[in-house]
Design an enzyme around this catalytic site. Structure first.
Site, short mmCIF file in Angstrom:
data_model
loop_
_atom_site.label_atom_id
_atom_site.label_comp_id
_atom_site.label_asym_id
_atom_site.label_seq_id
_atom_site.Cartn_x
_atom_site.Cartn_y
_atom_site.Cartn_z
CB SER A 294 11.42 50.48 -27.34
OG SER A 294 11.01 51.82 -26.71
CE LYS A 295 16.22 52.83 -20.13
NZ LYS A 295 17.49 53.06 -19.95
#
Ligand code: GLU
Length: 437
Positions: A294-295
Site C-alpha cells: 500500500s502506498k
C-alpha cells in the site's frame, strides 16, 4: 434531422477518422512482435507495481522485436501533480528501462504515434466520439450530476444494480430533434456511449495471465467525453491503443472487470481489440495476512524508496523477475553470470493471485548482484548514492585509491565477498578497515 446533424452540432471542427487512420498506420514489424506500453497517470507517486508492469512490458517488447512506449494518462486533471510526468520518466531512466517511444521528459517525446500525452489528444478523441454519434452509437446526455446521483440513490434503495443503463438511461431515448434543441438552448451535456450489451448475456475472454474468464456483457452507457471535453479512461484506452497499434495491453488487474466494456467499445468503433494481460498486485505479508503493497502504509511501495535506500536498480529488476516467474531462481543458479535479458520469461506463468514481496529476499539478491560488480563500480555507485544521502560516507570515500583497494578485497573471485546489499553498507566495510589502519 439525423445523427449526422447532431454530430456536426456537437463537434463541428472534428476531422473525419480516416485522417487519423491514415496518419497512424499499422506498424511494420516482424511477425509476433509485441507492441505494448506503460500508461500511468501523473499523480506523483510511481508505485513498484508500475515498475513491475513496465519491466514485463519492456521484456516482452524487446524479446519479440516489438515496441515499448510510455503514454501519460493525464485526463483527470484534478489528480495531476507538479513534476508527475518527470517522476515517471526518471523512474524508468533510473531503472535503465527507457521507452522506445513516448514521453522522454515532461514536454518532449519520441515516436510517430503521438502525442503520447492524452491531454494533447483532445481533437483525436472528439473525432472518434463524433464518428460514434453519427452512427447513433453515442449520444449527448443532459443529466446533471445531481440527477445521476438521484438515480443511483433510487437504485440503491430498491436494491438494484447501480448505473446509467436500460430504463435508467434517461437521455438515451431523446430524439435527435430534442437533443439538438437542448444544445441550442445552451443546456450542458456530456457524451455517453450507447451500449449494445445485455446483462443477461455472457462474454468469454481469454486473458494472457488470468486465463479464461466469463463476464456478463456490459450494458452501461458510460461517459466517453466529459464536461471538460476530455475523454474518460475507457474511451481513451480504446482510441489510443488502437491508433498507437498496441497488440498487448499489460495492466493492473483492477481493470479486468472492465474488459467487457472495452471489447464492446473496440467493436463499436470497428477496431481490432488487443490482447490483454492483467497483472495481479504485488502483495505483502502483514502479520500473517496477505494484502496489497500500500502506498500509504509501505515505504517500499514507492519506486523512489530503492534509490533512497541505495539498492541498485539491477537488483530490484532481478528481484521483480524472480517474483514474476518462479523458474527464474533455478535459471539464475544455473546461469550466475548471464544477463537477465537471456531469461526465457513466460507471461502465462505469472501468479494469478499476486506475488509476495519479501524484502529479505530482495536484499539477498542484491548482495549477489553487488558481489559481481568490480571494485570500481561499487566505488562509483556508492559515491553517487552518498552524494545525495550520506555525507559521512561521502567523506570516507574521498580517499578514492584506498577505498577501491579495500572494496577490492575478496572481489572478482569464484566466491566473491557478499557483505554489501545496499550502498549504505559500504560505510561499515570501509570504516572498519580505516579503524584498523
Ligand atoms: N492510467 C491507467 C492506470 O494508471 C492505465 C491502465 C492501463 O494501462 O491501461 O491505471
Amino acid at each position: 434531422m439525423d445523427y449526422k446533424d447532431l454530430a456536426d452540432l456537437i463537434f463541428p471542427d472534428a476531422k473525419p477518422i480516416a485522417y487519423y487512420e491514415e496518419k497512424y498506420p499499422e506498424r511494420n514489424l516482424p511477425e509476433g512482435a509485441i507492441v505494448t506500453r506503460f500508461a500511468p497517470s501523473p499523480t506523483g507517486f510511481v508505485h513498484i507495481g508500475g515498475l513491475y508492469q513496465s519491466l514485463i512490458a519492456k521484456t516482452m517488447a524487446e524479446r519479440t522485436g516489438g515496441v515499448f512506449f510510455l503514454r501519460v494518462e493525464d485526463t483527470d486533471q484534478k489528480r495531476e501533480v507538479e513534476n508527475g510526468v518527470t517522476d515517471i520518466v526518471n523512474s524508468l531512466k533510473d531503472f535503465d528501462m527507457p521507452p522506445d517511444e513516448g514521453m522522454i521528459s515532461d514536454s518532449e517525446e519520441i515516436g510517430n504515434y503521438g502525442p503520447y500525452k492524452q491531454s494533447l489528444r483532445k481533437d483525436i478523441y472528439q473525432a472518434y466520439a463524433k464518428f460514434l454519434i453519427e452512427q447513433g452509437k453515442a449520444y449527448p446526455c443532459f443529466c446533471t450530476p445531481e440527477e445521476v446521483d438521484h438515480i443511483r440513490k433510487k437504485q440503491e434503495s430498491a436494491k438494484i444494480r447501480p448505473g446509467y443503463y436500460g430504463v435508467w438511461a434517461k437521455c438515451r431515448n431523446l430524439t435527435v430533434e430534442e437533443a439538438i434543441e437542448k444544445i441550442k438552448n445552451g443546456e450542458k451535456y456530456i457524451v455517453r456511449f450507447k451500449s449494445p450489451g445485455r446483462e443477461d448475456r455472457k462474454i468469454k475472454h481469454k486473458d494472457v495471465i488470468k486465463g479464461n474468464v466469463d463476464f456478463p456483457e456490459n450494458d452501461q452507457d458510460i461517459v466517453i467525453i466529459k464536461a471538460d471535453g476530455l475523454p474518460t479512461y475507457h474511451f481513451a484506452h480504446a482510441v489510443d491503443d488502437h491508433l498507437m497499434r498496441t497488440t498487448l495491453v499489460i495492466r493492473s488487474d483492477e481493470w479486468l472487470s472492465s474488459v467487457p466494456l472495452h471489447l464492446q467499445l473496440f467493436a463499436s468503433l470497428g477496431f481490432r481489440p488487443p490482447k490483454y494481460a492483467h497483472i495481479s498486485p504485488i502483495m505483502k505479508n502483514d502479520n500473517g495476512n496477505k494484502r496489497k503493497l500500500s502506498k500509504r502504509k509501505d515505504p517500499e511501495a514507492a519506486v523512489s524508496y530503492y534509490r533512497e535506500q541505495g539498492i541498485p536498480a539491477d537488483a530490484v529488476k532481478e528481484y521483480l523477475l524472480n517474483i514474476a516467474n518462479s523458474s527464474f531462481e533455478n535459471w539464475r543458479r544455473a546461469n550466475p553470470d548471464k544477463d537477465i535479458k537471456e531469461f526465457d520469461f513466460q507471461m502465462n506463468k505469472m501468479s494469478v493471485s499476486g506475488a509476495l514481496f519479501d524484502m529479505v529476499k530482495l536484499l539477498d539478491i542484491s548482495k549477489n548482484v553487488i558481489s559481481k560488480y568490480d571494485a570500481n563500480k561499487v566505488y562509483t555507485e556508492s559515491l553517487k548514492w552518498a552524494e545525495s544521502y550520506d555525507n559521512e560516507l561521502k567523506d570516507i570515500l574521498s580517499n578514492k585509491e584506498y577505498s577501491i583497494k579495500v572494496l577490492n578485497i575478496e572481489r572478482g573471485k569464484a566466491k566473491p565477498r557478499r557483505d554489501i546489499s545496499k550502498w549504505s553498507d559500504v560505510k561499515y566495510c570501509i570504516e572498519y578497515m580505516y579503524d584498523d589502519k
